[in-house]
Design a protein around this motif. Structure first.
Motif, PDB file in Angstrom:
ATOM      1  N   HIS C 137      69.230  20.339  -3.908  1.00 27.88           N
ATOM      2  CA  HIS C 137      70.678  20.527  -3.807  1.00 27.88           C
ATOM      3  C   HIS C 137      71.195  21.273  -5.034  1.00 27.88           C
ATOM      4  O   HIS C 137      72.044  22.171  -4.923  1.00 27.88           O
ATOM      5  N   LEU C 141      73.226  24.853  -5.176  1.00 29.90           N
ATOM      6  CA  LEU C 141      74.501  25.053  -5.871  1.00 29.90           C
ATOM      7  C   LEU C 141      74.399  26.213  -6.866  1.00 29.90           C
ATOM      8  O   LEU C 141      75.299  27.051  -6.962  1.00 29.90           O
ATOM      9  N   ALA C 146      77.760  28.286  -7.718  1.00 31.27           N
ATOM     10  CA  ALA C 146      78.762  27.224  -7.925  1.00 31.27           C
ATOM     11  C   ALA C 146      78.965  26.876  -9.389  1.00 31.27           C
ATOM     12  O   ALA C 146      80.027  26.387  -9.763  1.00 31.27           O
ATOM     13  N   VAL C 295      77.573  16.404 -10.616  1.00 27.44           N
ATOM     14  CA  VAL C 295      78.040  17.775 -10.425  1.00 27.44           C
ATOM     15  C   VAL C 295      79.439  17.937 -11.016  1.00 27.44           C
ATOM     16  O   VAL C 295      80.362  17.208 -10.661  1.00 27.44           O
ATOM     17  N   ARG C 297      82.280  20.481 -10.774  1.00 27.10           N
ATOM     18  CA  ARG C 297      82.666  21.653  -9.987  1.00 27.10           C
ATOM     19  C   ARG C 297      83.715  22.464 -10.723  1.00 27.10           C
ATOM     20  O   ARG C 297      84.354  21.977 -11.654  1.00 27.10           O
TER      21      ARG C 297
END
Lengths: 378, 378, 378, 378
Positions: C137, C141, C146, C295, C297
């Motif tokens: 994952h 990303l 991301a 994470v 973001r």
């Protein structure tokens, strides 16, 4: 001797137990030899497919035909089909493992426990979370007296798969099939763990049940009518069980308990937590971090995060070196190892149908309390 | 204009507010000027000492003599002395801040709220945890609709300072002085926070109170008789309040609530936690990590740990750069800033005595429920 | 077609891969059919036992006899036996999976990579941590942009199994057999993950290796002389590898890297952590909580704890519902599924021997830097 | 006796120390009496404003005029103004506290340390993180031998305020004013803490410095030219210091160290972390959770999260009951209490200019290593 296994149900729990069966020989060499004999279900095509994938030799669409042909019967169907097949198997002298909760109703659970008492064979109710190594370790610590006299237990089981009002209706939303909702599905685990870990029983409860969304769309073709424009299902079915419950409890030895479960706890996928405070220490566990146990020791100043993966931790010598974590599915391997060993050796086993009934009585008391608005004796 | 302050009580809360007073001019330059005028207590020596340390100009041993001489009256005494002095001050037109819970009894709280309603001046009940920046941020998120319709709130307040049965008796163990135990001392905070954050009121409750240790040793010389050999106090006094409580609640808008507080939660020092689940998100807070708020956003996959120390976070522009964390005591600075500003400007303020009464009604309902064994309307 | 597998080595890694083989049919129905054909080792008794437990049809004590008889060769022996059997298999056109690090020496790794280049078959180096769903994952990303342009990576791998000076000598303490210590055993994973996730290569490094305990007791009968009184082994062998290493690195695209691994990090069992900071976000991972990815973001305020168990997370549709966590061993199932599928379909596979060599060059550069006291180009 | 204080600088650090001064009398009654005498700065208006807010009696725009008029001199200016005023004060026999790093250059630091050695008065370098109670507790544990012989220390200091390339230029980006960037600003803290806690000194280092963004916009009116359309500043200034550094270190007693600091660690606001592994235990600390220390004890199985707020924890008896957490600013109260007490009582104090120089030598060695590409002796 090889134990032949008959299994009713081939979805989530069917896969979990089949996986466990297939791993015994490599990791538990002293487990009895087993044979995945017959898989039982209604949809012949799906059943054949599942038997192939799950390694069963044959299939049957009527459990009546096979419950007396196997050495062990696994009843993994929806709650409303726990009673008849299990009782039939027991009456044929076949040991039975039933998924939890024991039944959709207290009556059903009582019938099952009676049949178990009359049959001289082991039974099991699949409270698999007892088999998390961290929970076993917690049990050891409590039994050794490491946390002293217990004052508090709080056990929550939070999920969020129904928070969307458009999440589809399933049998788990039906009182007829499931008996109750979050209470029986999730709360049964919490209540069993609490009674198991404390070695104590809940004497009285005050309960609260809630349904946030009263009806849900029926998915797929079965649903029939689709909206011409959106293609959405226009048929709905009523939700006749609780989306969430809470309860307060008093244990025989005086401990206070608080319980809660929900399918509306946004952001929590499988947060089965239990915290216990005693006079000499405390414990905390969260299923989403199932390899860890937080321990406050008598001479400690705070919670110690213990990674329960050492060789002398429960079941860990069967698996990997320290720090190589286990998953959710390992609980089934431990459970099936213990149950099948008990069957093979003719020994008693727990949690059995009597333990399942004990939990069911608490579930029932919580529902009665919710209805009456009073504290209720279990 | 300079506001002269009279303050009854000079221990824990007296120190907390005096510290707050002393910091306003540096960090909140637009706060009203204040004068720490008179400190009220009974023990003249201790009082003189405290006045010196806490920066008060003079002392008084009878509150009657001073409540009408000051611009603001802070009532920080034990719960059973909240009523008379506060009412007297209000009758003299003096704004009052009272520590929580508003009173030891519902009757007392009602008298205070009535006096407040009649007096045309601001009142405050010291629910200081509303002033944690993370809580203010949570309130903003909820009010903006960021977490949607609220389904669940669970608020616990766990401490462990009474887990030792030899921990000494204090006024907090006396129903006469304190009204209740963990319920009023800790639960009042939880209940206020829940009602404040949800902007909703608890309609009915089911409560459970428990006293684990029925009597405790009286410390020191007052206790009189000491054991000849051990030197331990041999006098004990009964514990007439709860060591712990739990409650289930239903809010007007349908949210489910669970509450618990304990002085027996071994390993937890000041774990005031609140978790809220809504249809579009969730929030979690723990006072032991008071600079953090855990936020599940609508488009999020898990809880985000937000360090609430950015310049545009509530009150943070008054303090330090991002990441330079605040402490527990800062809540009092924010609280006193808001209350004293309201007094200076003749504006309304909340949480006021009406809010304190609203909480007290819930506390009372929980006690009544515990006694009757039934759900009780607030 | 059924792929027959030959496997050299039957201890830790042998068990991990055998377990993975046995689970493919139930969870990855589109995986190629496989046959656990021949298990290779030197000790005939132990080998027979292992073959039985791990499900291999036959055994061989000389790999030369079998490397050309199988469809796939798994080389799971100690580092110093990676080269010859792997090269022989490749020369026979047999695809090979080698455990990591690729070889005990850079020369050996180069020979293996050359043989791989000449053979037109897939090879694999067993960097199984690429197959943690949370790592997959993270890779997605990063590849989607991301987290933007990457500035920092820090990758540590902390264990503590050698912190006791009396912990016994094993082949992992021998330069001759293992090549290096924590560097090759643990650092190889960190370096591969960093290069994989960043899609970038380390250009230059500064390294530091350290041996804290210079010799260790030889366990068991082989050790010979036991102390008459204590029964302890009196024979010791020198530790000729590093107990711990650290490194600084610069990547081709300018990112800074820091690396560390130790077998002396008291309290850490398997703490393989990696943190990455980019211009638009950040990521953090810890193998001890392998179902989680933290994470940050672009529009976030803090790290979000993502439980990587949703159906559309990598590989998760093969396993259980959300929140039902996986364990360490699942990485091998994913790895073997991908490698065996590539073999069956004649497709290319990575991480292959070229990737293993790329890591080995970094390991070698770190050692050269430690010796020279200078930054070294890879 | 009342100590009169002169203070150069009135921004971030000026506010932090002024706040500390104002709290001593209430919380540290045995602290010397102090008088905030004179505040020194260049901008008269801003200075007058600050003096008013920070409680100083008078102001001066030239430090030369006042350094010999006060009892203690606080030098809180930018790094390049640490040397002259501090040396002048010391030559006048006035004790000096200097902010860290001691100076912008090693030469400057040496001059300051020489002046301190010649003056017979206490000096202080403001490594305030030594005064976090959790760090003091860590120091006690290490000194008691609770974690044994130390093998590893890793100390990172991560911030993210420069990750945006448009973040404005400030003096902290100028080599001339600041000496270095993340290295001197943040790394100085890490290096001091490591040497302090271990009671050991770094002997050799390998360093790596990096500037990710080479120039930054000059904010505001001073910047002059604004872009006609966007209104953005079109003037930029070069960034002549590091945005991030990393280092490897070897301590005199053989411990390995790794260090890193960054202003580009997206998502980290003030993450000053230090982890120490010893033969008998380990410790972990994170400034963002400054009330906590994670402790692995000799008989422990994992890290214990200790809330360092008990009455017998360092400095805690001066503040609040257990669990009522402190903030970042409290470190300054502790620091100023200790330093001013030493001044009042004519006792020695540490960390002093010699300690500041010791850190500066390491900073310098890291820079030299980065330039030479070699390990460098301190």
């Amino acid at each position: 001797m090889t134990l032949s296994i008959g299994m009713l149900g081939y979805r989530f729990m069917g896969k979990a137990h089949s996986n466990a069966f297939s791993r015994l020989s490599m990791f538990f060499p002293d487990a009895p030899d087993i044979e995945r004999d017959v898989l039982v279900g209604r949809d012949e095509d799906a059943l054949a497919d599942a038997a192939d994938r799950l390694g069963f030799a044959r299939t049957a669409t009527d459990w009546r035909e096979v419950v007396d042909e196997v050495d062990v019967f696994y009843n993994l169907g929806p709650n409303d089909v726990h009673v008849e097949p299990s009782v039939a198997a027991l009456e044929a002298g076949v040991p039975v493992l039933s998924e939890k909760p024991l039944a959709a109703t207290l009556d059903g659970a009582e019938r099952m426990a009676e049949a178990a008492a009359e049959a001289d064979v082991p039974t099991a109710v699949a409270f698999n979370y007892r088999y998390v190594p961290a929970i076993q370790h917690a049990k050891q610590l409590i039994d050794e007296g490491a946390i002293g006299e217990i004052h508090h237990v709080r056990a929550n089981y939070l999920q969020d798969w129904l928070v969307d009002p458009q999440a589809p209706w399933s049998w788990r939303n039906s009182e007829e099939i499931a008996g109750s909702g979050a209470l029986g599905d999730l709360g049964a685990h919490s209540i069993d763990l609490a009674q198991y870990l404390l070695g104590d029983s809940i004497e009285r409860v005050s309960g609260h049940l809630k349904t946030f969304v009263e009806e849900r769309p029926v998915p797929g073709a079965d649903g029939g009518g689709l909206d011409a424009e959106s293609g959405d299902s226009v048929e709905t079915r009523p939700v006749t069980v609780d989306d969430a419950y809470s309860a307060q409890a008093e244990f025989a030895n005086g401990a206070m308990g608080t319980f809660e479960a929900s399918r509306f706890a946004n952001g929590q996928k499988n947060a089965h937590t239990i915290a216990i405070n005693g006079s000499d220490g405390s414990l905390r566990f969260d299923l989403e971090r199932l390899n860890e146990l937080e321990v406050l020791r008598d001479d400690g100043r705070g919670f110690e995060t213990v990674l329960v993966t050492d060789p002398d931790d429960p079941y860990l010598d069967h698996w990997w070196p320290p720090g190589h974590v286990l998953g959710w599915e390992h609980t089934f391997v431990h459970e099936d190892y213990e149950f099948l060993s008990a069957v093979a050796e003719g020994e008693s086993y727990g949690p059995n149908f009597a333990d399942g009934l004990a939990v069911q009585r608490v579930l029932d008391a919580i529902e009665r309390s919710d209805e009456s608005g009073r504290w209720v004796e279990v």
